[in-house]
Design a protein around this motif. Structure first.
Motif: not given
Length: 489
Positions: A267-270, A333-338, A365-370
């Motif tokens: 995750l922190v790598g992403l 995971l929320q950080e990754i979406l943001s 694209l915004n992954a929070v909303t898709g």
């Protein structure tokens, strides 16, 4: 009292410049310690009755062994409930820890370690003060901070538990290159030799550290990773977690802490690089196979993140919410979406030197909303935030046709003075690395296991041209290089 004062100040500090001076000073220190220990029954009651006066007549930087001897008596009385930790006494402890003679203290490591453990357990100071004191002592004993000790672990656990991360950075930022040698005997060393390397005077035998096990090393680096994560320092967090998940295992298995580190490493790598990292080549195949099975959901997140499918990423994270909750990784995971759209924008630099804001809105694209952002103004706000945070190197431009993001950089030549400074800094770094490499090479060459391995592999190397040292590095998990360090406890 006068006799006591004479005993406590009997040792005259020396800065030995020759071996004969060092041997003489070594004998004087050992004799002084013997005198203190033989007089304990007489000194003990006097210290309890006149502690403040006795300490005021001692200089912690000059009479370090005697000062610590007195503090040890007082700290034991506090632990046993015979005395309360008064502010004057605590002030004296702080004064000592910031000013003790690091040469003298090599001879009474066990007493110092006992005091540090009391501080680390919260018996004497608040957690914030304790973290600062332990950090200062670690670097006072070993200014390089390159040798791992049991106090490192106590410090890291305390700093993490009480969220005192900033105060511990000066220690956890240091690269650990060495671990205590369990075979060193202080009786065979002239400990007051100023030229001694930390590996020669920090060991369980000198008392400056307890025995180090693999479990302690793994948890220390795991805590480092968690602390860096709390600071959003993704690159350092990834490095710390990597040290845990790639740790050699003699039993050819992985522990829970290694699995937890792998999950966070993904995750922190992403978050730090915008893409999934490959495990380092020295990670055993068995470990990698275990991670692929146990942490399948995390690898899937990384795979989708790299594929550019925002809606699929959003679904994967939402559907596996119970897993993230159980693992304590939901916030990451929320950080990754943001961060998903931010990394899409950063990735445009490989395609464009200058790209329109409208095109950025349509292609990212915004992954929070898709979905895409609602308008160009929202894109401008996001890009400004990225530039201000240092995540994006670029600048916003505007002309009659609209707004643009330019990835072009204006290169500037450094001045002659700046260039000279950079050269000097590079020279010092190379010199330091050379010394560390020499020390590491000497330690490895003296390892019985390494010598046996080299002899065993010599014929193979002559046959196929393989460097036995490289093979040894790749098979280190099969060799018990340091008792209880490679093998899990």
């Amino acid at each position: 009292m006068e006799k006591l004062q004479t005993v406590l100040t009997a040792l005259t500090p020396v800065q030995p410049s020759t071996r004969s001076e060092a041997k003489a000073y070594d004998a004087s220190i050992r004799q002084h310690i013997t005198l203190l220990n033989s007089s304990t029954s007489e000194i003990h009651p006097l210290v309890l009755e006149n502690s403040q006066k006795i300490l005021e007549n001692l200089d912690p930087s000059v009479h370090s062994i005697s000062y610590l001897f007195v503090l040890q008596i007082l700290s034991e009385s506090i632990s046993s409930g015979l005395q309360n930790p008064s502010k004057p006494l605590l002030d004296k402890i702080v004064e000592f820890l910031y000013s003790f003679d690091p040469i003298q203290i090599r001879y009474d490591g066990q007493s110092l370690l006992s005091l540090l453990e009391k501080i680390g357990s919260g018996q004497l100071f608040s957690a914030m003060v304790a973290v600062e004191l332990l950090s200062a002592v670690i670097l006072r004993i070993d200014p390089t901070g390159s040798l791992f000790t049991s106090t490192h672990f106590v410090l890291a656990r305390l700093a993490y538990d009480f969220d005192s991360v900033e105060a511990v950075l000066q220690v956890i930022d240091r690269d650990i290159l060495f671990y205590p040698n369990p075979t060193i005997s202080k009786e065979n060393r002239i400990l007051c030799d100023p030229a001694l390397l930390p590996t020669s005077y920090i060991s369980p035998q000198t008392g400056l550290t307890d025995k180090i096990t693999a479990a302690i090393v793994l948890e220390y680096n795991y805590l480092r990773g968690l602390m860096y994560t709390s600071r959003r320092d993704w690159d350092k967090a990834e490095e710390a977690f990597e040290q845990v998940m790639s740790h050699p295992t003699k039993e050819r298995g992985v522990s829970k802490i290694m699995v937890d580190s792998y999950k966070r490493w993904v995750l922190v790598g992403l978050l730090g690089q915008g893409k999934a990292s490959a495990p380092p080549p020295y990670t055993s195949g068995t470990s990698q196979g275990s991670y692929k099975v146990i942490a399948k959901a995390y690898d899937k997140v990384a795979e989708i993140f790299n594929s550019g499918e925002a809606e699929k990423l959003k679904s994967q994270i939402e559907e596996n919410a119970p897993i993230w909750e159980e693992d304590g990784t939901s916030s990451l995971l929320q950080e990754i979406l943001s961060s998903y759209q931010k990394w899409q924008i950063i990735g445009l630099r490989h395609i464009y030197e200058r790209v329109g804001i409208a095109e950025i809105r349509q292609t990212t694209l915004n992954a929070v909303t898709g979905k895409t952002l609602e308008d160009d103004d929202a894109v401008l706000v996001l890009i400004r935030q990225m530039i201000e945070a240092g995540l994006l190197i670029g600048r916003l431009e505007k002309d009659e046709s609209g707004s643009y993001l330019s990835f072009r950089q204006d290169g500037g030549a450094v001045s002659e003075e700046e260039f000279a400074t950079q050269i000097a800094r590079s020279y010092r770094n190379i010199e330091s690395i050379s010394k560390q490499y020499k020390q590491m090479n000497e330690q490895l060459s003296s390892s019985k296991e390494y010598v046996k391995f080299i002899v065993r592999e010599q014929k193979r190397r002559e046959k196929d041209g393989t460097d036995a040292g490289v093979v040894f590095d790749s098979q280190i998990e099969d060799e018990d290089l340091m008792a209880d360090v490679v093998a899990h406890s």
